[in-house]
Motif scaffolding. Structure first.
Motif, PDB file in Angstrom:
ATOM      1  N   HIS A 126      20.792  31.438  82.002  1.00  0.00           N
ATOM      2  CA  HIS A 126      20.907  30.422  80.950  1.00  0.00           C
ATOM      3  C   HIS A 126      22.144  29.549  81.166  1.00  0.00           C
ATOM      4  CE1 HIS A 126      17.541  31.552  78.423  1.00  0.00           C
ATOM      5  NE2 HIS A 126      17.896  32.830  78.480  1.00  0.00           N
ATOM      6  N   SER A 127      22.347  29.115  82.393  1.00  0.00           N
ATOM      7  CA  SER A 127      23.583  28.411  82.748  1.00  0.00           C
ATOM      8  C   SER A 127      23.343  27.066  83.426  1.00  0.00           C
ATOM      9  CB  SER A 127      24.436  29.298  83.671  1.00  0.00           C
ATOM     10  OG  SER A 127      24.797  30.508  83.054  1.00  0.00           O
ATOM     11  N   GLN A 128      22.141  26.506  83.310  1.00  0.00           N
ATOM     12  CA  GLN A 128      21.834  25.293  84.049  1.00  0.00           C
ATOM     13  C   GLN A 128      22.708  24.121  83.621  1.00  0.00           C
ATOM     14  OE1 GLN A 128      17.704  24.403  84.747  1.00  0.00           O
ATOM     15  NE2 GLN A 128      18.066  22.190  84.851  1.00  0.00           N
ATOM     16  N   ALA A 129      23.066  24.036  82.346  1.00  0.00           N
ATOM     17  CA  ALA A 129      23.911  22.914  81.909  1.00  0.00           C
ATOM     18  C   ALA A 129      25.263  22.957  82.610  1.00  0.00           C
ATOM     19  CB  ALA A 129      24.089  22.949  80.395  1.00  0.00           C
ATOM     20  N   ALA A 130      25.869  24.141  82.698  1.00  0.00           N
ATOM     21  CA  ALA A 130      27.163  24.265  83.392  1.00  0.00           C
ATOM     22  C   ALA A 130      27.015  23.940  84.868  1.00  0.00           C
ATOM     23  CB  ALA A 130      27.726  25.675  83.202  1.00  0.00           C
ATOM     24  N   ILE A 131      25.923  24.383  85.479  1.00  0.00           N
ATOM     25  CA  ILE A 131      25.699  24.096  86.901  1.00  0.00           C
ATOM     26  C   ILE A 131      25.491  22.607  87.129  1.00  0.00           C
ATOM     27  CG2 ILE A 131      24.165  24.550  88.864  1.00  0.00           C
ATOM     28  CD1 ILE A 131      23.593  27.324  87.563  1.00  0.00           C
ATOM     29  N   TYR A 191      28.972  21.310  87.262  1.00  0.00           N
ATOM     30  CA  TYR A 191      29.725  21.816  88.415  1.00  0.00           C
ATOM     31  C   TYR A 191      28.739  22.519  89.353  1.00  0.00           C
ATOM     32  CZ  TYR A 191      33.882  20.698  85.704  1.00  0.00           C
ATOM     33  OH  TYR A 191      34.867  20.023  85.000  1.00  0.00           O
ATOM     34  N   PRO A 192      28.073  21.767  90.241  1.00  0.00           N
ATOM     35  CA  PRO A 192      27.008  22.344  91.075  1.00  0.00           C
ATOM     36  C   PRO A 192      27.453  23.526  91.927  1.00  0.00           C
ATOM     37  CG  PRO A 192      26.961  19.946  91.166  1.00  0.00           C
ATOM     38  CD  PRO A 192      28.222  20.319  90.428  1.00  0.00           C
ATOM     39  N   GLU A 193      28.737  23.623  92.235  1.00  0.00           N
ATOM     40  CA  GLU A 193      29.217  24.732  93.064  1.00  0.00           C
ATOM     41  C   GLU A 193      29.069  26.084  92.365  1.00  0.00           C
ATOM     42  OE1 GLU A 193      32.929  22.924  91.008  1.00  0.00           O
ATOM     43  OE2 GLU A 193      31.008  22.230  91.862  1.00  0.00           O
ATOM     44  N   LEU A 194      28.769  26.084  91.078  1.00  0.00           N
ATOM     45  CA  LEU A 194      28.571  27.342  90.350  1.00  0.00           C
ATOM     46  C   LEU A 194      27.203  27.959  90.623  1.00  0.00           C
ATOM     47  CD1 LEU A 194      29.944  26.289  86.829  1.00  0.00           C
ATOM     48  CD2 LEU A 194      31.147  27.643  88.563  1.00  0.00           C
ATOM     49  N   GLY A 195      26.257  27.144  91.070  1.00  0.00           N
ATOM     50  CA  GLY A 195      24.882  27.608  91.186  1.00  0.00           C
ATOM     51  C   GLY A 195      24.470  27.955  92.593  1.00  0.00           C
ATOM     52  N   ASP A 233      22.621  20.151  93.347  1.00  0.00           N
ATOM     53  CA  ASP A 233      22.632  19.261  92.192  1.00  0.00           C
ATOM     54  C   ASP A 233      21.440  19.505  91.278  1.00  0.00           C
ATOM     55  OD1 ASP A 233      24.936  18.113  93.122  1.00  0.00           O
ATOM     56  OD2 ASP A 233      23.946  16.407  94.065  1.00  0.00           O
ATOM     57  N   LEU A 234      21.731  19.523  89.966  1.00  0.00           N
ATOM     58  CA  LEU A 234      20.714  19.705  88.931  1.00  0.00           C
ATOM     59  C   LEU A 234      21.008  18.762  87.774  1.00  0.00           C
ATOM     60  CD1 LEU A 234      20.819  23.609  88.639  1.00  0.00           C
ATOM     61  CD2 LEU A 234      19.010  22.302  89.762  1.00  0.00           C
ATOM     62  N   GLN A 235      20.026  18.592  86.904  1.00  0.00           N
ATOM     63  CA  GLN A 235      20.251  17.948  85.618  1.00  0.00           C
ATOM     64  C   GLN A 235      20.317  19.019  84.541  1.00  0.00           C
ATOM     65  OE1 GLN A 235      17.138  15.048  84.985  1.00  0.00           O
ATOM     66  NE2 GLN A 235      18.294  13.461  86.063  1.00  0.00           N
ATOM     67  N   VAL A 236      20.912  18.669  83.422  1.00  0.00           N
ATOM     68  CA  VAL A 236      20.890  19.569  82.265  1.00  0.00           C
ATOM     69  C   VAL A 236      19.428  19.825  81.898  1.00  0.00           C
ATOM     70  CG1 VAL A 236      21.532  19.835  79.840  1.00  0.00           C
ATOM     71  CG2 VAL A 236      23.119  18.736  81.449  1.00  0.00           C
ATOM     72  N   GLY A 237      19.108  21.063  81.588  1.00  0.00           N
ATOM     73  CA  GLY A 237      17.722  21.437  81.319  1.00  0.00           C
ATOM     74  C   GLY A 237      17.111  20.668  80.163  1.00  0.00           C
ATOM     75  N   GLU A 279      14.834  29.439  86.178  1.00  0.00           N
ATOM     76  CA  GLU A 279      15.200  30.241  87.345  1.00  0.00           C
ATOM     77  C   GLU A 279      16.660  30.075  87.774  1.00  0.00           C
ATOM     78  OE1 GLU A 279      13.365  32.578  89.077  1.00  0.00           O
ATOM     79  OE2 GLU A 279      12.062  32.354  87.327  1.00  0.00           O
ATOM     80  N   GLU A 280      17.304  28.984  87.382  1.00  0.00           N
ATOM     81  CA  GLU A 280      18.664  28.721  87.843  1.00  0.00           C
ATOM     82  C   GLU A 280      19.637  29.758  87.284  1.00  0.00           C
ATOM     83  OE1 GLU A 280      19.213  26.530  90.078  1.00  0.00           O
ATOM     84  OE2 GLU A 280      17.237  25.575  89.999  1.00  0.00           O
ATOM     85  N   VAL A 281      20.465  30.321  88.152  1.00  0.00           N
ATOM     86  CA  VAL A 281      21.479  31.301  87.746  1.00  0.00           C
ATOM     87  C   VAL A 281      22.791  30.961  88.444  1.00  0.00           C
ATOM     88  CG1 VAL A 281      19.790  33.129  87.354  1.00  0.00           C
ATOM     89  CG2 VAL A 281      20.887  32.925  89.598  1.00  0.00           C
ATOM     90  N   LEU A 282      23.864  31.529  87.935  1.00  0.00           N
ATOM     91  CA  LEU A 282      25.159  31.386  88.585  1.00  0.00           C
ATOM     92  C   LEU A 282      25.181  32.161  89.898  1.00  0.00           C
ATOM     93  CD1 LEU A 282      27.488  31.980  85.491  1.00  0.00           C
ATOM     94  CD2 LEU A 282      26.876  29.771  86.511  1.00  0.00           C
ATOM     95  N   ASN A 283      25.925  31.650  90.860  1.00  0.00           N
ATOM     96  CA  ASN A 283      26.174  32.485  92.030  1.00  0.00           C
ATOM     97  C   ASN A 283      27.286  33.497  91.709  1.00  0.00           C
ATOM     98  OD1 ASN A 283      28.837  31.414  92.738  1.00  0.00           O
ATOM     99  ND2 ASN A 283      27.774  29.576  93.477  1.00  0.00           N
ATOM    100  N   VAL A 284      27.501  34.435  92.589  1.00  0.00           N
ATOM    101  CA  VAL A 284      28.439  35.532  92.295  1.00  0.00           C
ATOM    102  C   VAL A 284      29.674  35.456  93.189  1.00  0.00           C
ATOM    103  CG1 VAL A 284      26.691  37.068  91.337  1.00  0.00           C
ATOM    104  CG2 VAL A 284      27.100  37.066  93.815  1.00  0.00           C
ATOM    105  N   SER A 285      30.065  34.246  93.540  1.00  0.00           N
ATOM    106  CA  SER A 285      31.256  34.062  94.366  1.00  0.00           C
ATOM    107  C   SER A 285      32.519  34.320  93.549  1.00  0.00           C
ATOM    108  CB  SER A 285      31.293  32.641  94.930  1.00  0.00           C
ATOM    109  OG  SER A 285      31.500  31.704  93.885  1.00  0.00           O
ATOM    110  N   ASP A 286      33.606  34.560  94.257  1.00  0.00           N
ATOM    111  CA  ASP A 286      34.905  34.719  93.586  1.00  0.00           C
ATOM    112  C   ASP A 286      35.272  33.463  92.801  1.00  0.00           C
ATOM    113  OD1 ASP A 286      35.185  37.263  94.615  1.00  0.00           O
ATOM    114  OD2 ASP A 286      36.428  36.619  96.316  1.00  0.00           O
ATOM    115  N   ALA A 287      34.917  32.295  93.357  1.00  0.00           N
ATOM    116  CA  ALA A 287      35.257  31.044  92.691  1.00  0.00           C
ATOM    117  C   ALA A 287      34.537  30.910  91.356  1.00  0.00           C
ATOM    118  CB  ALA A 287      34.920  29.858  93.599  1.00  0.00           C
ATOM    119  N   THR A 288      33.280  31.345  91.286  1.00  0.00           N
ATOM    120  CA  THR A 288      32.530  31.271  90.031  1.00  0.00           C
ATOM    121  C   THR A 288      33.122  32.216  88.995  1.00  0.00           C
ATOM    122  OG1 THR A 288      30.492  30.577  91.120  1.00  0.00           O
ATOM    123  CG2 THR A 288      30.274  31.677  88.978  1.00  0.00           C
ATOM    124  N   LEU A 289      33.476  33.423  89.412  1.00  0.00           N
ATOM    125  CA  LEU A 289      34.112  34.341  88.466  1.00  0.00           C
ATOM    126  C   LEU A 289      35.432  33.768  87.954  1.00  0.00           C
ATOM    127  CD1 LEU A 289      31.936  36.288  89.644  1.00  0.00           C
ATOM    128  CD2 LEU A 289      33.624  38.112  89.361  1.00  0.00           C
TER     129      LEU A 289
END
Length: 523
Positions: A247-252, A255-259, A263-267, A274-284
């Motif tokens: 439930h994070s598409q608006a944030a992505i 800031y597309p680097e979170l997903g 690039d996406l539009q707000v839902g 299906e869009e989710v955050l990635n689990v990189s250190d930068a996203t945390l």
């Protein structure tokens, strides 16, 4: 109005001595230091409705007395209200108890006590003795301001309506795929980009149709401080929710680097995306910075991270996710979600806060300090309580106020299964499967107001009331509940909502302008 019209029903009520108290120009309000907030509130609210000044009172006259006394044999948030020939006296175990006693006092007046300007008539409080206390410490309402934004004015009005019903938790769903609603200074694109969408889906048809109308809005940090202070003055805690990792598409979109997909539009569509955050250190790190600002704005011990409806497809195909699973020794993507949630559980614990999440946070292992909001039925709450975790019960079958209120084709945008006023009133927050010890982990319950199909405050009124009035009695009042006994009290109570201007659903069905003919819903 008769004494039996009180909602929620008090624990004990008995006739008092004498003829009661008539409010007039000589009626004052006295209070001790701990009750000053309630005195100010009562003077403001009753002053507007009656045209009376309620000056500070001293001495023995017939006036309204407010005091806190934790040695008076009352329970937390409990109060005793006495109206007799000496005046009206409210004693609370704590400041919240005094406030709830004042709410009951107001209900004993005619419905016009809820208007903003005086009408002709007598303001008489009947002689009575009431001793009261809540059944649960968590009596909540979740409002989704992410799908459709609720302007600050209307959110403050909702807070007043929660307080009227002696509810004490406002769970504020501030982010989702379709919008981000709180200013974060460090990340301005969350409000510049993520706070609005180009259009919104109308109804739940397949294929979907759209309205072609931009929708958006957000609360500034000063707005949030005002909302929290306003709620606090009414003894309502505000629990913020920033939904992760799904439930994070608006944030992505901001800031597309979170997903995981660029690039996406707000839902603009409803449902699970299906869009989710990635689990990189930068996203945390990004979300730790977000939550730092959230914790500064919201002093409550709880911070909700959602954790619900997180599809795992992108993670299965993500090198970042698969490397994280390997490096952390996780079994699968379910455990990856648990790992993600646990990282924030530790972060909040280090800062003296507690994590709240929807019951999906049980999957892959529950974070040690987490509290579970059980929405997919009672099973998640039962499992969490048996494991020694605190629980807030809010199963869809009894707690989702976006669900249709009857089988009638006149119901606007019918969603889910039927959840009638009687169903809400009959609901039992504590699962019978729990032992007495396990049941102590049930903090209480809340109703959830998801707003995909509530695009205005008028629509929120229709879906929430009077079912919220029924819910208030299930979480405040102890003992057996009898819907036939409740209904006459509720009918009187609706006159209070009329005076306020709440556009509730009439008991016999929607008014013509409350319908949405031709707009499809979903089961």
């Amino acid at each position: 109005m008769p004494e039996h019209s009180l909602v929620p029903r008090p624990a004990q009520i008995a006739p008092g001595e004498g003829s009661g108290l008539v409010l007039d120009a000589a009626t004052g309000i006295s209070c001790d230091e701990a009750a000053q907030g309630t005195a100010l509130w009562l003077r403001t609210e009753l002053g507007a409705a009656t045209g009376l000044a309620f000056p500070p009172a001293t001495g023995a006259g017939r006036h309204i007395r407010l005091s806190v006394d934790d040695s008076a044999g009352l329970s937390p948030e409990g109060y005793r209200l006495t109206i007799d020939s000496e005046g009206a006296k409210i004693v609370g175990h704590d400041p919240a108890g005094v406030f709830y006693g004042a709410q009951t006092l107001r209900q004993l007046l005619p419905p016009a006590a809820y208007r903003r300007a005086p009408l002709p008539g007598e303001w008489r409080l009947p002689a009575t003795e009431i001793t009261d206390r809540p059944r649960f410490g968590w009596r909540g309402c979740m409002i989704d301001v992410a799908r459709h934004f609720l302007p600050k004015h209307d959110l403050l009005r909702l807070i007043d309506l929660l307080a009227l019903h002696k509810l004490n938790v406002l769970h504020l769903h501030l982010s989702d795929d379709q919008g981000w609603r709180v200013e974060i200074k460090r990340y301005p694109r969350l409000t510049e980009v993520a706070s609005w969408r180009h259009e919104s889906q109308v109804g739940a048809g397949d294929p979907p149709t759209f309205d072609g109308r931009p929708h958006g809005g957000f609360y500034t940090q000063d707005d949030i401080r005002e909302i929290v202070a306003y709620a606090g003055a009414r003894h309502i805690r505000v629990v913020p929710e920033i939904d992760i990792p799904g439930h994070s598409q608006a944030a992505i979109a901001a800031y597309p680097e979170l997903g995981e997909s660029g690039d996406l539009q707000v839902g603009r569509r409803w449902g699970v995306i299906e869009e989710v955050l990635n689990v990189s250190d930068a996203t945390l790190e990004f979300y730790r910075n977000v939550f730092d600002e959230i914790m500064e704005l919201f002093p409550d011990e709880y911070v909700c991270v959602g954790g619900d409806e997180c599809p795992k497809g992108q993670w299965r195909n993500s090198p970042i996710a698969q490397e994280r699973i390997k490096s952390e020794g996780l079994a699968d993507e379910d455990e990856l979600q648990s790992w993600f949630i646990r990282a924030f559980d530790r972060y909040f614990t280090e800062r003296g806060r507690r994590l709240l999440g929807w019951d999906e946070i049980l999957e892959g292992g529950l974070a040690p300090g987490a509290t579970v909001a059980s929405w997919r039925g009672r099973e998640g709450g039962i499992a969490a309580a048996r494991a020694g975790h605190d629980v807030v019960m809010c199963p869809t079958q009894t707690s989702y106020l976006d669900y249709r209120q009857s089988d009638s084709p006149d119901e606007p945008i019918p969603v889910g299964t039927v959840l009638t006023l009687a169903d809400v009133y009959a609901s039992e927050p504590v699962p019978t499967e729990l032992t007495e010890e396990e049941a102590r982990h049930v903090l209480g319950a809340q109703v959830n107001v998801w707003t995909e199909h509530m695009d205005s405050p008028r629509r929120v009124d229709y879906m929430v009331f009077p079912r919220l009035s029924a819910f208030a009695e299930t979480v405040w009042s102890s003992g057996e509940r009898d819907y036939a006994e409740f209904l006459p009290r509720l009918t009187d109570h609706l006159r209070r909502l009329d005076a306020i201007g709440v556009e509730y659903r009439p008991l016999d069905g929607p008014r013509p302008w409350q319908r949405r003919p031709g707009v499809p819903g979903r089961d």
